[in-house]
Motif scaffolding. Structure first.
Motif, PDB file in Angstrom:
ATOM      1  N   PHE A 207      12.782   2.202  -0.992  1.00  0.00           N
ATOM      2  CA  PHE A 207      11.570   1.724  -1.664  1.00  0.00           C
ATOM      3  C   PHE A 207      11.850   1.453  -3.143  1.00  0.00           C
ATOM      4  O   PHE A 207      11.529   0.383  -3.674  1.00  0.00           O
ATOM      5  N   LEU A 208      12.448   2.414  -3.817  1.00  0.00           N
ATOM      6  CA  LEU A 208      12.699   2.277  -5.254  1.00  0.00           C
ATOM      7  C   LEU A 208      13.686   1.154  -5.550  1.00  0.00           C
ATOM      8  O   LEU A 208      13.538   0.429  -6.547  1.00  0.00           O
ATOM      9  N   ASP A 209      14.694   0.980  -4.696  1.00  0.00           N
ATOM     10  CA  ASP A 209      15.649  -0.111  -4.892  1.00  0.00           C
ATOM     11  C   ASP A 209      14.937  -1.459  -4.893  1.00  0.00           C
ATOM     12  O   ASP A 209      15.214  -2.320  -5.741  1.00  0.00           O
ATOM     13  N   ALA A 210      14.034  -1.660  -3.940  1.00  0.00           N
ATOM     14  CA  ALA A 210      13.315  -2.936  -3.858  1.00  0.00           C
ATOM     15  C   ALA A 210      12.382  -3.122  -5.057  1.00  0.00           C
ATOM     16  O   ALA A 210      12.288  -4.225  -5.613  1.00  0.00           O
ATOM     17  N   ILE A 211      11.697  -2.052  -5.467  1.00  0.00           N
ATOM     18  CA  ILE A 211      10.780  -2.133  -6.610  1.00  0.00           C
ATOM     19  C   ILE A 211      11.541  -2.445  -7.892  1.00  0.00           C
ATOM     20  O   ILE A 211      11.135  -3.300  -8.702  1.00  0.00           O
ATOM     21  N   ILE A 212      12.661  -1.758  -8.100  1.00  0.00           N
ATOM     22  CA  ILE A 212      13.452  -1.969  -9.321  1.00  0.00           C
ATOM     23  C   ILE A 212      14.051  -3.370  -9.351  1.00  0.00           C
ATOM     24  O   ILE A 212      14.036  -4.044 -10.390  1.00  0.00           O
ATOM     25  N   ASP A 213      14.577  -3.823  -8.210  1.00  0.00           N
ATOM     26  CA  ASP A 213      15.163  -5.164  -8.158  1.00  0.00           C
ATOM     27  C   ASP A 213      14.122  -6.240  -8.443  1.00  0.00           C
ATOM     28  O   ASP A 213      14.452  -7.294  -9.003  1.00  0.00           O
ATOM     29  N   ALA A 214      12.866  -5.991  -8.066  1.00  0.00           N
ATOM     30  CA  ALA A 214      11.787  -6.951  -8.321  1.00  0.00           C
ATOM     31  C   ALA A 214      11.167  -6.767  -9.704  1.00  0.00           C
ATOM     32  O   ALA A 214      10.243  -7.506 -10.071  1.00  0.00           O
ATOM     33  N   ASP A 215      11.670  -5.783 -10.467  1.00  0.00           N
ATOM     34  CA  ASP A 215      11.191  -5.500 -11.826  1.00  0.00           C
ATOM     35  C   ASP A 215       9.685  -5.210 -11.831  1.00  0.00           C
ATOM     36  O   ASP A 215       8.939  -5.706 -12.677  1.00  0.00           O
ATOM     37  N   LEU A 216       9.254  -4.379 -10.878  1.00  0.00           N
ATOM     38  CA  LEU A 216       7.843  -4.012 -10.779  1.00  0.00           C
ATOM     39  C   LEU A 216       7.615  -2.613 -11.334  1.00  0.00           C
ATOM     40  O   LEU A 216       8.542  -1.815 -11.440  1.00  0.00           O
ATOM     41  N   ARG A 217       6.373  -2.328 -11.648  1.00  0.00           N
ATOM     42  CA  ARG A 217       6.020  -1.012 -12.154  1.00  0.00           C
ATOM     43  C   ARG A 217       6.184   0.026 -11.035  1.00  0.00           C
ATOM     44  O   ARG A 217       5.812  -0.216  -9.892  1.00  0.00           O
ATOM     45  N   THR A 218       6.740   1.172 -11.392  1.00  0.00           N
ATOM     46  CA  THR A 218       6.963   2.236 -10.419  1.00  0.00           C
ATOM     47  C   THR A 218       5.824   3.245 -10.482  1.00  0.00           C
ATOM     48  O   THR A 218       5.590   3.868 -11.514  1.00  0.00           O
ATOM     49  N   HIS A 219       5.103   3.398  -9.377  1.00  0.00           N
ATOM     50  CA  HIS A 219       4.084   4.436  -9.271  1.00  0.00           C
ATOM     51  C   HIS A 219       4.739   5.737  -8.847  1.00  0.00           C
ATOM     52  O   HIS A 219       5.670   5.727  -8.029  1.00  0.00           O
ATOM     53  N   PRO A 220       4.295   6.866  -9.343  1.00  0.00           N
ATOM     54  CA  PRO A 220       4.863   8.147  -8.893  1.00  0.00           C
ATOM     55  C   PRO A 220       4.661   8.302  -7.386  1.00  0.00           C
ATOM     56  O   PRO A 220       3.549   8.117  -6.883  1.00  0.00           O
ATOM     57  N   PRO A 221       5.719   8.602  -6.634  1.00  0.00           N
ATOM     58  CA  PRO A 221       5.549   8.766  -5.186  1.00  0.00           C
ATOM     59  C   PRO A 221       4.696   9.988  -4.877  1.00  0.00           C
ATOM     60  O   PRO A 221       4.674  10.970  -5.627  1.00  0.00           O
ATOM     61  N   ILE A 222       3.995   9.933  -3.754  1.00  0.00           N
ATOM     62  CA  ILE A 222       3.192  11.055  -3.276  1.00  0.00           C
ATOM     63  C   ILE A 222       3.992  11.743  -2.178  1.00  0.00           C
ATOM     64  O   ILE A 222       4.368  11.119  -1.186  1.00  0.00           O
ATOM     65  N   LEU A 223       4.275  13.025  -2.341  1.00  0.00           N
ATOM     66  CA  LEU A 223       5.075  13.754  -1.367  1.00  0.00           C
ATOM     67  C   LEU A 223       4.191  14.286  -0.248  1.00  0.00           C
ATOM     68  O   LEU A 223       3.323  15.127  -0.482  1.00  0.00           O
ATOM     69  N   GLY A 224       4.399  13.783   0.962  1.00  0.00           N
ATOM     70  CA  GLY A 224       3.591  14.185   2.110  1.00  0.00           C
ATOM     71  C   GLY A 224       4.321  15.143   3.022  1.00  0.00           C
ATOM     72  O   GLY A 224       5.359  15.702   2.667  1.00  0.00           O
ATOM     73  N   ASP A 225       3.770  15.307   4.235  1.00  0.00           N
ATOM     74  CA  ASP A 225       4.371  16.249   5.193  1.00  0.00           C
ATOM     75  C   ASP A 225       4.538  15.634   6.582  1.00  0.00           C
ATOM     76  O   ASP A 225       4.670  16.340   7.571  1.00  0.00           O
ATOM     77  N   TRP A 226       4.515  14.303   6.673  1.00  0.00           N
ATOM     78  CA  TRP A 226       4.696  13.536   7.907  1.00  0.00           C
ATOM     79  C   TRP A 226       3.435  13.483   8.783  1.00  0.00           C
ATOM     80  O   TRP A 226       3.430  12.773   9.780  1.00  0.00           O
ATOM     81  N   THR A 227       2.363  14.188   8.457  1.00  0.00           N
ATOM     82  CA  THR A 227       1.221  14.267   9.368  1.00  0.00           C
ATOM     83  C   THR A 227       0.147  13.228   9.038  1.00  0.00           C
ATOM     84  O   THR A 227      -0.008  12.809   7.887  1.00  0.00           O
ATOM     85  N   ALA A 228      -0.633  12.856  10.066  1.00  0.00           N
ATOM     86  CA  ALA A 228      -1.763  11.955   9.854  1.00  0.00           C
ATOM     87  C   ALA A 228      -2.826  12.620   8.979  1.00  0.00           C
ATOM     88  O   ALA A 228      -3.499  11.943   8.197  1.00  0.00           O
ATOM     89  N   ASP A 229      -2.966  13.930   9.103  1.00  0.00           N
ATOM     90  CA  ASP A 229      -3.939  14.639   8.265  1.00  0.00           C
ATOM     91  C   ASP A 229      -3.615  14.474   6.789  1.00  0.00           C
ATOM     92  O   ASP A 229      -4.511  14.244   5.968  1.00  0.00           O
ATOM     93  N   PHE A 230      -2.322  14.599   6.433  1.00  0.00           N
ATOM     94  CA  PHE A 230      -1.972  14.415   5.029  1.00  0.00           C
ATOM     95  C   PHE A 230      -2.184  12.964   4.611  1.00  0.00           C
ATOM     96  O   PHE A 230      -2.632  12.690   3.492  1.00  0.00           O
ATOM     97  N   GLY A 231      -1.879  12.026   5.511  1.00  0.00           N
ATOM     98  CA  GLY A 231      -2.127  10.623   5.193  1.00  0.00           C
ATOM     99  C   GLY A 231      -3.593  10.370   4.902  1.00  0.00           C
ATOM    100  O   GLY A 231      -3.934   9.628   3.964  1.00  0.00           O
ATOM    101  N   TYR A 232      -4.463  11.006   5.675  1.00  0.00           N
ATOM    102  CA  TYR A 232      -5.902  10.838   5.442  1.00  0.00           C
ATOM    103  C   TYR A 232      -6.285  11.427   4.089  1.00  0.00           C
ATOM    104  O   TYR A 232      -7.030  10.805   3.320  1.00  0.00           O
ATOM    105  N   TYR A 233      -5.761  12.618   3.782  1.00  0.00           N
ATOM    106  CA  TYR A 233      -6.051  13.255   2.494  1.00  0.00           C
ATOM    107  C   TYR A 233      -5.574  12.365   1.339  1.00  0.00           C
ATOM    108  O   TYR A 233      -6.303  12.134   0.369  1.00  0.00           O
ATOM    109  N   ALA A 234      -4.352  11.849   1.444  1.00  0.00           N
ATOM    110  CA  ALA A 234      -3.817  10.987   0.385  1.00  0.00           C
ATOM    111  C   ALA A 234      -4.640   9.711   0.252  1.00  0.00           C
ATOM    112  O   ALA A 234      -4.895   9.236  -0.866  1.00  0.00           O
ATOM    113  N   GLY A 235      -5.075   9.165   1.387  1.00  0.00           N
ATOM    114  CA  GLY A 235      -5.889   7.946   1.346  1.00  0.00           C
ATOM    115  C   GLY A 235      -7.219   8.160   0.647  1.00  0.00           C
ATOM    116  O   GLY A 235      -7.690   7.286  -0.104  1.00  0.00           O
ATOM    117  N   ARG A 236      -7.849   9.315   0.879  1.00  0.00           N
ATOM    118  CA  ARG A 236      -9.108   9.607   0.195  1.00  0.00           C
ATOM    119  C   ARG A 236      -8.905   9.712  -1.308  1.00  0.00           C
ATOM    120  O   ARG A 236      -9.730   9.230  -2.100  1.00  0.00           O
TER     121      ARG A 236
END
Length: 344
Positions: A207-236
């Protein structure tokens, strides 16, 4: 002579020998594939085994041959589609080669739990090991234990003391991110997997390689736990800010949870925000909208792992394993950036 053994007990190798009119040593040689046995003698023994419904005792055969014909699998995940598919393929390929599989699932990823699981497999006299526990600490423990059996990992760790069968996670993540960039998205968030997971680290790097090569702003990644529940929490949480137009999630379950949260927040996928996942689990094509994701051949990974390990057991020359390149599958969850979202 009746082929039936004494009532109440299972037929033994001596019962087979009596019925086939050979010595029990000859039966043992047939069981172990000894080349000195004549074809007609071998067939007579096999016919007697079939008549008696005799099944060789694995433990007894191991004592005779010093080989258990067993492969160990160390797994850190249970129930998920990807690992389950790979383990099923490992078992199928092992059976075709005349091997059994003994699997130890890690209930916890502490060093003590890893050591206990490995000791359990060693006590089963496994001839080799397939490691499906993709955390760095697992390989640290393996190195510290000085394993005297060959092992194959399904993740590349950069170590040279074992064979690794790697899916190019970096290339897959890069393709997913580049797809969003090509659609005009300049503000892309990455919902990453847990720290210490080799796959999560590789996907974040892609992900970071593609963002850097495109010279785009880097958002801090969100560290999840692989679960749909965490995805829902992050989405909210993400729905409260809207300083992005796309999300690349490190696996499909988190991506599906994200889309659920976005829908509950009144956001349209992909009109308001595009979402891309990773793995291509079966349900990915049936959610609404169908999920754009990166497809992995989990069964092929399992099949190749067995072939690689058996080659090691046969003493075949070590060769560089060709990485498996995953493929982007474009579906309805990703689309061009909306004009109103180009600038914030």
């Amino acid at each position: 002579m009746s082929p039936e053994p004494q009532k109440g007990r299972a037929p033994s190798i001596r019962d087979v020998a009596r019925l086939a009119d050979v010595s029990h040593q000859t039966v043992s040689r047939v069981l172990n594939g000894h080349p000195s046995i004549r074809d007609e003698t071998r067939q007579r023994v096999l016919d007697a085994m079939e008549a008696l419904k005799y099944r060789p005792n694995r433990a007894a055969r191991a004592l005779v041959t010093s080989r258990s014909r067993t492969i160990g699998v160390l797994s850190a995940t249970t129930g998920e589609y990807g690992p389950s598919s790979s383990i099923a393929a490992i078992e199928d390929a092992a059976r075709e080669a005349g091997y059994f599989v003994n699997t130890a699932n890690l209930a916890a990823s502490t060093p003590a739990a890893i050591v206990d699981a490995l000791k359990h497999l060693v006590l089963q006299d496994v001839e080799g090991l397939i490691v499906m526990a993709p955390q760095v600490r697992v390989f640290d423990v393996l190195a510290g234990m000085a394993m005297d059996i060959p092992y194959v990992s399904l993740q590349s760790t950069g170590q040279s003391d074992h064979r690794a069968l790697a899916v190019d996670q970096i290339a897959g993540a890069r393709a997913a991110t580049q797809h969003l960039i090509d659609l005009g998205h300049h503000e892309i968030v990455h919902l990453a997997g847990p720290q210490d997971w080799i796959e999560a680290e590789a996907r974040m790097r892609g992900f970071l390689d593609a963002i850097i090569d495109a010279d785009l702003r880097t958002h801090p990644p969100i560290l999840g736990d692989w679960t749909a529940d965490f995805g829902y929490y992050a989405g909210r949480e993400l729905s409260r800010y809207r300083d992005f137009s796309a999300v690349f999630a490190a696996n499909d379950l988190m991506a599906i949870g994200l889309m659920h949260a976005f829908r509950d927040a009144g956001l349209d996928v992909p009109h308001d925000v595009s979402v891309v996942g990773f793995d291509d689990i079966p349900v990915a094509q049936h959610v609404s909208p169908p999920l754009t994701t990166v497809h992995q051949e989990f069964r092929e990974v399992g099949r190749r792992a067995v072939a690689l390990l058996l080659g090691e057991l046969r003493g075949e020359p070590v060769s560089q394993s060709e990485e498996i390149v995953p493929a982007l599958v474009v579906r309805g969850s990703s689309g061009p950036v909306h004009a109103a979202l180009v600038h914030y």
